[in-house]
Design a protein around this motif. Structure first.
Motif, PDB file in Angstrom:
ATOM      1  N   LEU A  88       0.806  -1.220  -0.071  1.00 29.21           N
ATOM      2  CA  LEU A  88       0.179   0.035  -0.130  1.00 29.21           C
ATOM      3  C   LEU A  88       0.995   1.320   0.104  1.00 29.21           C
ATOM      4  N   ASN A  89       1.910   1.103   0.633  1.00 27.74           N
ATOM      5  CA  ASN A  89       2.909   2.340   0.544  1.00 27.74           C
ATOM      6  C   ASN A  89       3.296   2.544  -0.828  1.00 27.74           C
ATOM      7  N   LEU A 138      -1.553  17.009   5.096  1.00 22.73           N
ATOM      8  CA  LEU A 138      -2.290  15.563   5.050  1.00 22.73           C
ATOM      9  C   LEU A 138      -3.643  15.722   5.962  1.00 22.73           C
ATOM     10  N   PHE A 139      -3.383  16.209   7.186  1.00 16.70           N
ATOM     11  CA  PHE A 139      -4.615  16.625   8.041  1.00 16.70           C
ATOM     12  C   PHE A 139      -5.646  17.286   7.427  1.00 16.70           C
ATOM     13  N   TRP A 161      -6.733   5.879   2.010  1.00 16.26           N
ATOM     14  CA  TRP A 161      -5.288   5.905   1.281  1.00 16.26           C
ATOM     15  C   TRP A 161      -5.497   7.122   0.019  1.00 16.26           C
ATOM     16  N   PHE A 162      -6.605   7.107  -0.742  1.00 19.71           N
ATOM     17  CA  PHE A 162      -6.653   8.082  -1.901  1.00 19.71           C
ATOM     18  C   PHE A 162      -6.549   9.463  -1.193  1.00 19.71           C
ATOM     19  N   LYS A 163      -7.192   9.875  -0.123  1.00 16.29           N
ATOM     20  CA  LYS A 163      -7.076  10.844   0.562  1.00 16.29           C
ATOM     21  C   LYS A 163      -5.816  11.473   0.699  1.00 16.29           C
ATOM     22  N   ALA A 164      -5.121  10.326   1.237  1.00 14.11           N
ATOM     23  CA  ALA A 164      -3.603  10.725   1.705  1.00 14.11           C
ATOM     24  C   ALA A 164      -2.713  10.842   0.471  1.00 14.11           C
ATOM     25  N   VAL A 241      -4.644   5.286   8.080  1.00 14.03           N
ATOM     26  CA  VAL A 241      -4.359   4.285   6.553  1.00 14.03           C
ATOM     27  C   VAL A 241      -3.683   2.823   6.751  1.00 14.03           C
ATOM     28  N   SER A 242      -4.061   1.840   6.705  1.00 14.78           N
ATOM     29  CA  SER A 242      -3.302   0.668   7.158  1.00 14.78           C
ATOM     30  C   SER A 242      -2.252   0.359   6.235  1.00 14.78           C
ATOM     31  N   GLU A 243      -1.184   1.159   6.239  1.00 12.99           N
ATOM     32  CA  GLU A 243       0.023   0.885   5.548  1.00 12.99           C
ATOM     33  C   GLU A 243       1.088   0.091   6.234  1.00 12.99           C
ATOM     34  N   LEU A 244       2.131   0.126   6.128  1.00 19.18           N
ATOM     35  CA  LEU A 244       3.213  -0.842   6.900  1.00 19.18           C
ATOM     36  C   LEU A 244       3.381  -0.612   8.228  1.00 19.18           C
ATOM     37  N   VAL A 245       3.339   0.921   8.626  1.00 20.38           N
ATOM     38  CA  VAL A 245       3.451   1.152   9.929  1.00 20.38           C
ATOM     39  C   VAL A 245       2.268   0.955  10.884  1.00 20.38           C
ATOM     40  N   THR A 246       1.300   1.373  10.163  1.00 21.73           N
ATOM     41  CA  THR A 246      -0.086   1.121  11.140  1.00 21.73           C
ATOM     42  C   THR A 246      -0.204  -0.670  11.285  1.00 21.73           C
TER      43      THR A 246
END
Lengths: 295, 251
Positions: A88-89, A138-139, A161-164, A241-246
């Protein structure tokens, strides 16, 4: 002593006169990150891995987790972290670059427009987004963008993730606009004059004569920005957003939040990012070298 | 637009009392001359006397602050001027050649007729090849500018300009950046062109060449035309002290 000798020794000689001191200027460098990363020897990645590998062993004195157990846990989660998280990243980074580049090219062209309002507006937009904290942008995008967009009667859900992507694309756009502007400015004015004297229109000159000459010059800094932005993608974990760190954090929570997991899990994330960006940085510098020799 | 009836008996380029300044610095202080069709005009004079500026005004690369420039009866000093139409009639060759580095010699020549004049590719290619032959560059069609010498690049640049089939050619110190050995090959090309009846306006430092090809010589100094005349009169019987001093230095 001849004038020449005097002049030649100026640089090395110590002097109290400030005007005579050799000025050390570092040229403006738009490849800072790539230079820094690619200067690291490849064994850094193994050294990194070794630290992560051994950390639980070193720290296990005060915890109940053994080295094997920690590694078992990490291995169990690895497929999810890589194929759900890191992928996802990468997806975010691709879309961010795509949107940032397209918007950045037009913004960069706007900055060299002959129409004053267009030029000044483009300049303001570039300055604002280049100099704003990424997280704030981002916020703003995350919280102000609608969850749903209706388009011709049908509703589309906008995934987080698209908003990100939009939030990250804004600063990337502004920086790419600067790359484009600089590249256009670097083309000798003689090219413009020659094209004008052949009765090319301004847009023909830009798209068929100036920009094709600039592309080579733009690629290395453009790739550098890709690496910078990719490494910034974990920022979006703050927004859920559920990417690697999340996912790493959630995995550790599922495993009881033991402190001995922190270094292996986050260290693993570091290693993946490094492994991904290192070849990009090397390639960036390689291209930079090749293009400079040719010019 | 002030496009009055123009016929070939009238001057093809008519410059009247042209004034041009960069900020406070006035570089052209009322320059006038006419060029007839098929004439070759050389403008000579010391550096900074406004020669290059003057010919850049003729195809509207630079604007003027006063006076009038007419090309085939078309006023150039006009806010409503269709610059692209003007530049289709006036070709220009520069000191630094300015070939497009990302295109081959042939592509450099073909680009403008195809994209600007919208002529069919096959026809343009035929003409481009003929032009390359004319400037003695056959066999270099597919070379990139970076692979050519200065003199070769300049000859391609001349062919590129001719491909637009202009009525007037402007040459802005086209040999100034060349090695002495390659100057000749470019001058021969221009001489051929003049012999074919092309109207040429040249800014040059090549006095021998000016004497040989020019129909009329203009000597500019400090923003004005100091003296002019046919080459023999001009070079052998210069009247003005400034002209004499200049020719004394250079010859």
């Amino acid at each position: 002593m001849s004038v020449l000798q005097k002049h030649g020794s100026l640089v090395s000689q110590k002097t109290d006169l400030p005007v005579l001191k050799a000025v050390k200027t570092r040229p403006m460098d738009d490849l800072g990150l790539s230079r820094w990363i690619s200067r690291m020897p490849l064994w850094v990645i193994f050294a990194f891995s070794a630290v992560i590998l051994l950390w639980p062993g070193l720290a296990s004195a005060q915890t109940a987790y053994s080295l094997e157990k920690v590694w078992g846990i990490l291995l169990k989660w690895m497929p999810l972290l890589v194929f759900k998280g890191f992928v996802l990243n990468i997806v975010i980074s691709f879309f961010t670059m795509l949107i940032g580049t397209v918007a950045g090219v037009f913004l960069g062209l706007g900055q060299v427009s002959q129409v004053y309002p267009v030029r000044i507006m483009s300049w303001i937009i570039v300055q604002v987004f280049r100099n704003s904290p990424w997280l704030v942008l981002l916020f703003i995008v995350m919280l102000s963008f609608p969850f749903e967009i209706s388009f011709g009667g049908t509703h589309f859900t906008v995934p987080g993730w698209f908003k990100a992507v939009i939030g990250l694309a804004l600063p990337v756009m502004a920086n790419i606009a600067e790359i484009v502007r600089g590249a256009i400015r670097s083309v000798p004015t003689g090219q413009w004059e020659a094209a004008e004297s052949l009765a090319f229109s301004r847009s023909q000159i830009m798209w068929q004569i100036i920009l094709p000459q600039c592309i080579k010059r733009m690629i290395p800094p453009w790739m550098n920005w890709y690496a910078i932005m990719t490494m910034a993608t974990p920022l979006v974990s703050l927004l859920g957003v559920s990417e690697l760190v999340t996912l790493s954090r959630q995995a550790m929570e599922a495993e009881g939040n033991n402190p001995s997991l922190l270094v292996p899990f986050y260290g693993f994330a570091l290693v993946i990012f490094f492994a991904y960006c290192y070849p990009i940085a090397r390639l960036t510098l390689l291209l930079e070298k090749r293009f400079t020799i040719k010019l | 637009m002030t496009n009055t009836q123009w016929d070939e008996g009238q001057p093809i380029v008519s410059i009247k009392n042209v004034r041009k300044s960069f900020g406070d610095l006035e570089v052209l202080k009322g320059v006038s001359f006419d060029v007839q069709k098929g004439e070759v005009i050389c403008i000579i004079g010391p550096s900074g006397s406004g020669k290059s500026t003057l010919i850049r005004c003729i195809n509207a690369l630079a604007d003027i602050q006063g006076g009038s420039i007419q090309v085939e009866g078309q006023e150039v000093h006009d806010d409503d001027l269709d610059k692209l139409e003007l530049r289709k009639k006036v070709g220009m060759v520069f000191q630094q050649y300015n070939l497009f580095p990302h295109k081959t010699a042939l592509q450099n020549i073909m680009m403008a007729p195809i994209k600007v004049l919208k002529q069919p590719k096959a026809e343009v290619e035929k003409r481009a090849l003929a032009l390359l032959k004319k400037v003695r560059m056959e066999g270099k069609e597919n070379s990139y500018p970076g692979e050519l010498s200065g003199g070769q690049q300049q000859r391609v640049a001349i062919a590129r300009s001719l491909a637009m089939q202009p009525d007037v050619m402007l040459f802005d110190e086209v040999t100034a950046a060349l090695d002495p050995e390659t100057v000749k090959e470019v001058l021969v090309t221009i001489k051929d062109l003049a012999a074919d009846g092309m109207t040429c306006i040249l800014v040059t430092h090549e006095m021998g060449f000016a004497r040989e090809v020019a129909d009329h010589i203009y000597f500019t100094d400090n923003g004005v035309i100091v003296e002019h005349g046919p080459p023999t009169t001009f070079f052998d019987h210069a009247q003005d002290e400034r002209t004499k001093a200049f020719l004394g230095q250079i010859l």
